[in-house]
Design a protein around this motif. Structure first.
Motif, PDB file in Angstrom:
ATOM      1  N   ASP A  96      40.705  13.461  21.165  1.00 38.99           N
ATOM      2  CA  ASP A  96      40.854  13.836  19.715  1.00 38.99           C
ATOM      3  C   ASP A  96      40.671  15.220  19.419  1.00 38.99           C
ATOM      4  O   ASP A  96      39.962  15.569  18.745  1.00 38.99           O
ATOM      5  CB  ASP A  96      39.804  13.006  19.164  1.00 38.99           C
ATOM      6  CG  ASP A  96      39.999  11.369  19.222  1.00 38.99           C
ATOM      7  OD1 ASP A  96      40.918  11.253  18.584  1.00 38.99           O
ATOM      8  OD2 ASP A  96      39.200  10.721  19.864  1.00 38.99           O
ATOM      9  N   LEU A  97      41.194  15.949  20.350  1.00 41.87           N
ATOM     10  CA  LEU A  97      40.835  17.427  20.154  1.00 41.87           C
ATOM     11  C   LEU A  97      41.412  17.986  18.836  1.00 41.87           C
ATOM     12  O   LEU A  97      40.856  19.213  18.348  1.00 41.87           O
ATOM     13  CB  LEU A  97      41.590  18.263  21.334  1.00 41.87           C
ATOM     14  CG  LEU A  97      40.928  18.050  22.773  1.00 41.87           C
ATOM     15  CD1 LEU A  97      41.788  19.000  23.699  1.00 41.87           C
ATOM     16  CD2 LEU A  97      39.596  18.054  22.833  1.00 41.87           C
ATOM     17  N   GLY A  98      42.002  17.488  18.082  1.00 44.35           N
ATOM     18  CA  GLY A  98      42.704  17.936  16.995  1.00 44.35           C
ATOM     19  C   GLY A  98      41.725  17.289  15.740  1.00 44.35           C
ATOM     20  O   GLY A  98      42.011  17.795  14.739  1.00 44.35           O
ATOM     21  N   MET A  99      40.879  16.421  16.040  1.00 46.76           N
ATOM     22  CA  MET A  99      39.920  16.059  14.948  1.00 46.76           C
ATOM     23  C   MET A  99      38.877  17.178  14.651  1.00 46.76           C
ATOM     24  O   MET A  99      38.710  17.967  15.297  1.00 46.76           O
ATOM     25  CB  MET A  99      38.981  14.769  15.661  1.00 46.76           C
ATOM     26  CG  MET A  99      37.908  14.304  14.790  1.00 46.76           C
ATOM     27  SD  MET A  99      37.131  12.872  15.492  1.00 46.76           S
ATOM     28  CE  MET A  99      35.922  13.823  16.654  1.00 46.76           C
ATOM     29  N   SER A 100      38.603  17.072  13.299  1.00 46.06           N
ATOM     30  CA  SER A 100      37.682  18.015  12.599  1.00 46.06           C
ATOM     31  C   SER A 100      36.273  17.872  13.495  1.00 46.06           C
ATOM     32  O   SER A 100      35.733  16.847  13.571  1.00 46.06           O
ATOM     33  CB  SER A 100      37.386  17.816  11.263  1.00 46.06           C
ATOM     34  OG  SER A 100      36.295  18.378  10.621  1.00 46.06           O
ATOM     35  N   ALA A 101      35.735  18.977  13.652  1.00 46.53           N
ATOM     36  CA  ALA A 101      34.546  18.965  14.456  1.00 46.53           C
ATOM     37  C   ALA A 101      33.392  18.549  13.733  1.00 46.53           C
ATOM     38  O   ALA A 101      32.350  18.086  14.221  1.00 46.53           O
ATOM     39  CB  ALA A 101      34.351  20.477  14.994  1.00 46.53           C
ATOM     40  N   LEU A 102      33.597  18.622  12.440  1.00 42.36           N
ATOM     41  CA  LEU A 102      32.682  17.981  11.542  1.00 42.36           C
ATOM     42  C   LEU A 102      32.420  16.455  11.467  1.00 42.36           C
ATOM     43  O   LEU A 102      31.545  15.999  10.985  1.00 42.36           O
ATOM     44  CB  LEU A 102      32.933  18.682  10.047  1.00 42.36           C
ATOM     45  CG  LEU A 102      32.772  19.951   9.771  1.00 42.36           C
ATOM     46  CD1 LEU A 102      33.393  20.182   8.352  1.00 42.36           C
ATOM     47  CD2 LEU A 102      31.694  20.805  10.265  1.00 42.36           C
ATOM     48  N   LYS A 103      33.284  15.932  12.287  1.00 46.04           N
ATOM     49  CA  LYS A 103      33.499  14.461  12.248  1.00 46.04           C
ATOM     50  C   LYS A 103      32.179  14.038  13.397  1.00 46.04           C
ATOM     51  O   LYS A 103      32.203  12.805  13.666  1.00 46.04           O
ATOM     52  CB  LYS A 103      34.500  13.637  12.175  1.00 46.04           C
ATOM     53  CG  LYS A 103      35.301  13.896  10.807  1.00 46.04           C
ATOM     54  CD  LYS A 103      36.805  13.164  10.996  1.00 46.04           C
ATOM     55  CE  LYS A 103      37.572  13.482   9.754  1.00 46.04           C
ATOM     56  NZ  LYS A 103      38.773  12.629   9.661  1.00 46.04           N
ATOM     57  N   LEU A 104      32.015  14.775  14.328  1.00 45.60           N
ATOM     58  CA  LEU A 104      31.386  14.565  15.307  1.00 45.60           C
ATOM     59  C   LEU A 104      29.855  14.367  15.288  1.00 45.60           C
ATOM     60  O   LEU A 104      29.435  14.735  13.944  1.00 45.60           O
ATOM     61  CB  LEU A 104      31.386  15.666  16.319  1.00 45.60           C
ATOM     62  CG  LEU A 104      32.663  16.022  17.160  1.00 45.60           C
ATOM     63  CD1 LEU A 104      32.258  17.279  17.917  1.00 45.60           C
ATOM     64  CD2 LEU A 104      33.181  15.072  18.106  1.00 45.60           C
ATOM     65  N   SER A 105      28.969  13.358  15.994  1.00 47.39           N
ATOM     66  CA  SER A 105      27.682  13.334  15.658  1.00 47.39           C
ATOM     67  C   SER A 105      26.851  14.563  15.779  1.00 47.39           C
ATOM     68  O   SER A 105      27.490  15.347  16.314  1.00 47.39           O
ATOM     69  CB  SER A 105      27.231  12.164  16.448  1.00 47.39           C
ATOM     70  OG  SER A 105      27.009  12.736  17.933  1.00 47.39           O
ATOM     71  N   GLY A 106      25.649  14.410  15.424  1.00 42.46           N
ATOM     72  CA  GLY A 106      24.893  15.505  15.406  1.00 42.46           C
ATOM     73  C   GLY A 106      24.665  16.151  16.967  1.00 42.46           C
ATOM     74  O   GLY A 106      24.881  17.357  16.870  1.00 42.46           O
ATOM     75  N   GLY A 107      24.517  15.280  17.685  1.00 37.70           N
ATOM     76  CA  GLY A 107      24.374  15.594  19.172  1.00 37.70           C
ATOM     77  C   GLY A 107      25.729  16.235  19.844  1.00 37.70           C
ATOM     78  O   GLY A 107      25.577  17.227  20.309  1.00 37.70           O
ATOM     79  N   GLN A 108      26.792  15.718  19.458  1.00 39.40           N
ATOM     80  CA  GLN A 108      27.948  16.263  20.033  1.00 39.40           C
ATOM     81  C   GLN A 108      28.360  17.571  19.177  1.00 39.40           C
ATOM     82  O   GLN A 108      28.676  18.503  20.025  1.00 39.40           O
ATOM     83  CB  GLN A 108      29.161  15.126  19.593  1.00 39.40           C
ATOM     84  CG  GLN A 108      29.017  14.052  20.204  1.00 39.40           C
ATOM     85  CD  GLN A 108      30.317  12.938  19.855  1.00 39.40           C
ATOM     86  OE1 GLN A 108      30.484  12.631  18.483  1.00 39.40           O
ATOM     87  NE2 GLN A 108      30.891  12.215  20.851  1.00 39.40           N
ATOM     88  N   GLN A 109      28.014  17.768  18.087  1.00 41.75           N
ATOM     89  CA  GLN A 109      28.351  18.946  17.633  1.00 41.75           C
ATOM     90  C   GLN A 109      27.446  20.062  18.182  1.00 41.75           C
ATOM     91  O   GLN A 109      27.790  21.159  18.340  1.00 41.75           O
ATOM     92  CB  GLN A 109      27.748  19.065  15.932  1.00 41.75           C
ATOM     93  CG  GLN A 109      28.758  18.271  14.980  1.00 41.75           C
ATOM     94  CD  GLN A 109      28.602  18.342  13.710  1.00 41.75           C
ATOM     95  OE1 GLN A 109      27.654  18.952  13.172  1.00 41.75           O
ATOM     96  NE2 GLN A 109      28.927  17.342  12.745  1.00 41.75           N
ATOM     97  N   GLN A 110      26.240  19.900  18.587  1.00 41.78           N
ATOM     98  CA  GLN A 110      25.322  20.732  18.963  1.00 41.78           C
ATOM     99  C   GLN A 110      25.933  21.238  20.514  1.00 41.78           C
ATOM    100  O   GLN A 110      25.911  22.350  20.898  1.00 41.78           O
ATOM    101  CB  GLN A 110      23.753  20.296  19.319  1.00 41.78           C
ATOM    102  CG  GLN A 110      22.974  21.349  19.548  1.00 41.78           C
ATOM    103  CD  GLN A 110      22.809  22.651  18.700  1.00 41.78           C
ATOM    104  OE1 GLN A 110      23.660  23.316  18.357  1.00 41.78           O
ATOM    105  NE2 GLN A 110      21.451  22.644  17.897  1.00 41.78           N
TER     106      GLN A 110
END
Length: 247
Positions: A136-150
């Motif tokens: 899912d590399l084309g997915m918006s990073a804003l859709k990741l969980s908080g831990g994944q975003q960090q």
């Protein structure tokens, strides 16, 4: 080997002094934890190290050396490439995971698609995110969980191969599982990078850091190997702070 040296460092916002006469030598390829109560100047110290303080209207006096060279002699862009920072709240760009990780390399001149793909894959693996997002590399990073975003933000900071990584309470809003992911990652990264982490979590400081600095009211009270700081502090104020946290 020391990679950063602070000599009689003072930091100000206007006429207000935030840091008072800080003297520290940061060891290369080690994890240094900075502890202390809220408002003591921990985050200000990080912002001094990659020259963000001056962007926010602050100023410094004293000397800061990076690899033996005065930090003010570096171009701001160069020093921020060499000394990356990750903030308390995850700040992914509002674009895809892939573009988050290629933004900085492209900015600094990398155009080869194969090289960019290698950077993305490598840094995602380093951060422990690759298996979770590789489809899912084309997915918006804003859709990741908080831990994944960090973890993505840490991976993004590594895409330009800094020598020092500054982290301002990167786990404060995360659950135990994501905190463990990041701690494990930082321990691996310290083999290649120098890491300075601000944390209120004293257990975290004990678990992952090689050295710990205790700051109180803008002053460096004590700075030594982590084991010594926690088990045999020289200053009563350090002891009182640690005992106050553990109750």
């Amino acid at each position: 080997m020391d990679i950063i040296e602070l000599d009689s460092l003072n930091a100000y916002y206007g006429d207000k002094k935030i840091l008072n006469n800080i003297n520290m030598k940061i060891k290369k390829n080690k994890i240094t934890a900075i502890i202390g109560p809220s408002g003591c100047g921990k985050s200000t110290l990080l912002s001094v190290l990659n020259r963000m303080l001056e962007e926010n209207g602050g100023s410094t006096r004293g000397n800061i050396a990076f690899k033996g060279k005065d930090i003010s002699s570096y171009d701001k862009e160069e020093i921020r490439k060499k000394i990356g920072i990750v903030f308390q709240k995850p700040t992914p760009f509002p674009m895809s995971i892939y573009k988050n990780l290629t933004y900085a390399p492209i900015y600094y001149g990398t155009r080869d698609k194969k090289k960019l793909e290698e950077i993305v894959q490598d840094k995602l693996k380093v951060s422990g995110l690759f298996e979770e997002v590789k489809q899912d590399l084309g997915m918006s990073a804003l859709k990741l969980s908080g831990g994944q975003q960090q973890r993505l933000c840490i991976a993004r900071a590594l895409t330009v191969d800094p020598e020092v990584l500054l982290l301002d309470e990167p786990c404060s809003a995360l659950d135990i599982k994501n905190t463990a992911h990041i701690e494990e990652m930082l321990l691996r990264l310290s083999q290649e990078y120098t890491i300075i982490i601000v944390t209120h979590n004293l257990s975290q400081a004990k678990r992952i850091s090689d050295y710990t600095a205790f700051i109180l009211d803008g002053e460096l009270i004590e700075y030594d190997e982590t084991e010594k700081i926690f088990n045999n502090p020289e200053d009563n104020r350090t002891k009182e702070y640690i005992e106050g946290i553990y109750g």
